[in-house]
Design an enzyme around this catalytic site. Structure first.
Site, mmCIF file in Angstrom:
data_model
loop_
_atom_site.group_PDB
_atom_site.id
_atom_site.type_symbol
_atom_site.label_atom_id
_atom_site.label_comp_id
_atom_site.label_asym_id
_atom_site.label_seq_id
_atom_site.Cartn_x
_atom_site.Cartn_y
_atom_site.Cartn_z
ATOM 1 N N LYS A 135 0.834 -1.217 0.000
ATOM 2 C CA LYS A 135 0.000 0.000 0.000
ATOM 3 C C LYS A 135 0.868 1.267 0.000
ATOM 4 O O LYS A 135 0.642 2.203 -0.759
ATOM 5 C CB LYS A 135 -0.897 -0.024 1.234
ATOM 6 N N CYS A 192 -3.351 10.581 1.378
ATOM 7 C CA CYS A 192 -2.667 9.322 1.054
ATOM 8 C C CYS A 192 -1.279 9.581 0.496
ATOM 9 O O CYS A 192 -0.273 9.275 1.132
ATOM 10 C CB CYS A 192 -3.478 8.541 0.037
HETATM 11 N N1 SAJ Z 1 -1.661 14.810 -8.760
HETATM 12 C C1 SAJ Z 1 -0.799 15.568 -9.525
HETATM 13 N N2 SAJ Z 1 -0.444 15.104 -10.767
HETATM 14 C C2 SAJ Z 1 -0.934 13.936 -11.259
HETATM 15 C C3 SAJ Z 1 -1.811 13.168 -10.468
HETATM 16 C C4 SAJ Z 1 -2.157 13.631 -9.218
HETATM 17 O O1 SAJ Z 1 -0.328 16.630 -9.113
HETATM 18 O O2 SAJ Z 1 -0.588 13.599 -12.390
HETATM 19 C C5 SAJ Z 1 -2.030 15.288 -7.411
HETATM 20 C C6 SAJ Z 1 -3.513 15.542 -7.237
HETATM 21 O O3 SAJ Z 1 -3.862 16.828 -7.680
HETATM 22 C C7 SAJ Z 1 -3.670 15.382 -5.748
HETATM 23 C C8 SAJ Z 1 -2.669 14.274 -5.412
HETATM 24 O O4 SAJ Z 1 -1.756 14.247 -6.492
HETATM 25 O O5 SAJ Z 1 -3.296 16.557 -5.063
HETATM 26 C C9 SAJ Z 1 -3.272 12.901 -5.228
HETATM 27 O O6 SAJ Z 1 -4.331 12.687 -6.141
HETATM 28 P P1 SAJ Z 1 -4.623 11.280 -6.855
HETATM 29 O O7 SAJ Z 1 -5.885 11.424 -7.610
HETATM 30 O O8 SAJ Z 1 -3.451 10.814 -7.611
HETATM 31 O O9 SAJ Z 1 -4.769 10.227 -5.652
HETATM 32 P P2 SAJ Z 1 -5.659 10.190 -4.305
HETATM 33 O O10 SAJ Z 1 -4.822 10.726 -3.191
HETATM 34 O O11 SAJ Z 1 -7.003 10.774 -4.491
HETATM 35 O O12 SAJ Z 1 -5.809 8.592 -4.131
HETATM 36 C C10 SAJ Z 1 -4.631 7.810 -4.029
HETATM 37 C C11 SAJ Z 1 -4.709 6.680 -5.052
HETATM 38 N N3 SAJ Z 1 -3.428 5.976 -5.139
HETATM 39 C C12 SAJ Z 1 -2.816 5.773 -6.320
HETATM 40 O O13 SAJ Z 1 -3.275 6.147 -7.377
HETATM 41 C C13 SAJ Z 1 -1.538 5.009 -6.268
HETATM 42 C C14 SAJ Z 1 -5.812 5.711 -4.614
HETATM 43 O O14 SAJ Z 1 -5.855 4.584 -5.477
HETATM 44 C C15 SAJ Z 1 -5.561 5.243 -3.181
HETATM 45 O O15 SAJ Z 1 -6.571 4.357 -2.731
HETATM 46 C C16 SAJ Z 1 -5.578 6.472 -2.298
HETATM 47 O O16 SAJ Z 1 -4.513 7.327 -2.714
HETATM 48 C C17 SAJ Z 1 -5.375 6.026 -0.871
HETATM 49 O O17 SAJ Z 1 -6.382 5.926 -0.125
HETATM 50 O O18 SAJ Z 1 -4.240 5.695 -0.491
#
Ligand code: SAJ
Length: 413
Positions: A213, A267
């Protein structure tokens, strides 16, 4: 073979509540537990206290059917699922007090044959510690760290992988890693999740599941840090980073993520620190990625300040506060830090737009800020800072933008 007619889920947040609702919808009697009385009352009326697509409809259905009930205290069940927060405290050290408290609260209700699942994202070794904590409260029962496969109570770690905004679909469809303290613990947990999980279920040891995780989120953090670093280099070299990434991603083996104002959420901005805490000597890349992403808000603030210095009485519209698009979640949101720093810098009037919330969070209190309407703010402001690419922001009239200074941190316009 164990049967799971009744389960008790401790922690009714973004993970615990949807998980409870889905179990209930699949015929299991669910007792949901939360320390927040407002959340408990709201859930018992069939109204979620969090925003997640389709959760309201599902919750109303299972509460009306009597399959899900919320309370402040746990009760007897065949399985207990802990879905409480695991934040970090000073020095980025994991804070396990919510798990310890949940263990204390469920311990009196444990009975021979029960299964206890840790769903919360946890540092390596937490499932083993959970076993020790529960054993301390219940010397009359045996636990996996004492009795191995013969233990009265089974314990497993089943981290969730759902993406906020798509939780109800992903909780059913995603592949799941289930880590038991023993093989039987993992098999028992697999039987429980098979009630609704359609994705593959992979059994392993609890420590591997804990690390998996953290690894998934650290992987994403490192890759976002690469994109954020590129965006800063490109800014200096006067290259459009969005175009650069689009072109580079034409390569069959390159897939660069998107830069942004920083990384938020509970996360990705948190979990990599648990790996760093476990081995501070060998986590140079993971730590640096965290530092790169955490420094991005400062870069944006400096950029806005430089633009504001060029105007006489600058009005700055900050668009979006949540940690990502189309959610109401403000946790660890870089936009909050950016808005607070801009307000403290006293460089002009700041208008804050966030259609997903009704009131500004406490962290922005005392800074003289109020929530503004999108159309009015974008019309009045000379500087537009796009912090979150909410769908409702994307349809902006280009005539409104054309004479303004735009800092588009998401490359959305
Ligand atoms: N972000 C960027 N650039 C990107 C992608 C995301 O700057 O290309 C930023 C987003 O704006 C945000 C952060 O990263 O601030 C996280 O956003 P996200 O949509 O990537 O992920 P979370 O935090 O909503 O959910 C993550 C997911 N993990 C992965 O994709 C590996 C989700 O599957 C997990 O279940 C969740 O964390 C968790 O609960 O751990």
């Amino acid at each position: 073979m164990l049967r799971f007619n009744r389960i008790c889920v401790v922690g009714l947040g973004y993970i615990g509540l949807p998980t409870s609702a889905v179990f209930a919808d699949n015929g299991v009697d669910v007792l949901g537990v939360d320390i927040n009385p407002v959340a408990v009352d709201s859930i018992n009326r069939g109204e979620p206290h969090i925003v997640e697509p389709d959760l309201d409809v599902l919750l109303r259905k299972v509460v009306q059917a009597g399959k899900l009930r919320a309370a402040r205290e746990p009760g007897p069940a065949d399985a207990f699922i802990l879905a409480v927060p695991t934040p970090f405290c000073e020095g980025h050290q994991p804070d396990l007090t919510y798990i310890e408290a949940a263990a204390r609260d469920i311990a009196p209700h444990l009975a021979h044959g029960n299964l206890v699942i840790l769903e919360s994202t946890s540092p390596i070794g937490t499932s083993e510690r959970l076993s020790v904590w529960l054993a301390a409260h219940r010397p009359d029962l045996t636990f996996p760290h004492q009795a191995g496969e013969l233990s009265d109570i089974r314990i497993a770690h089943c981290p969730e992988r759902v993406l906020p905004g798509r939780i109800l679909a992903e909780v059913v469809e995603n592949a799941r890693i289930i880590g038991g303290l023993t093989r039987k613990c993992a098999q028992s947990a697999s039987t429980l999740y098979r009630i609704f999980v359609k994705g593959e279920i992979h059994l392993t040891h609890a420590r591997t599941a804990e690390m998996a995780k953290l690894t998934e989120n650290a992987y994403r953090d490192v890759n976002i840090a690469f994109a954020n670093e590129l965006s800063i280099i490109c800014d200096k070299l006067r290259i459009n980073v969005w175009e650069l990434i689009r072109l580079s991603n034409q390569h069959p083996r390159v897939s660069i993520l998107q830069p942004g104002p920083g990384v938020g959420g509970h996360c990705i901005a948190v979990d990599p620190w648990f790996i760093v805490a476990a081995d501070s000597t060998n986590t140079r890349l993971i730590r640096t990625a965290r530092e790169v992403n955490d420094s991005k808000p400062h870069f944006i603030v400096e950029k806005v300040k430089a633009h504001a210095a060029k105007l006489k009485e600058p009005v700055i519209a900050c668009l979006g506060l949540t940690y990502k698009a189309n959610v109401d979640d403000l946790r660890e949101s870089p936009a909050l830090d950016i808005v607070a720093d801009l307000a403290r810098a006293k460089i002009g009037e700041i208008l804050v737009v966030e259609p997903h919330i009704n009131a500004l969070p406490a962290s922005l209190g005392g800074l003289g800020l109020t929530l503004a309407d999108f159309d009015r703010a974008t019309e009045r402001a000379g500087i537009l800072v796009l912090l979150v690419d909410h769908a409702s922001f994307l349809t902006i009239d280009h005539d409104v933008v054309k004479d303004k200074i735009v800092v588009d941190t998401r490359g959305a316009w």
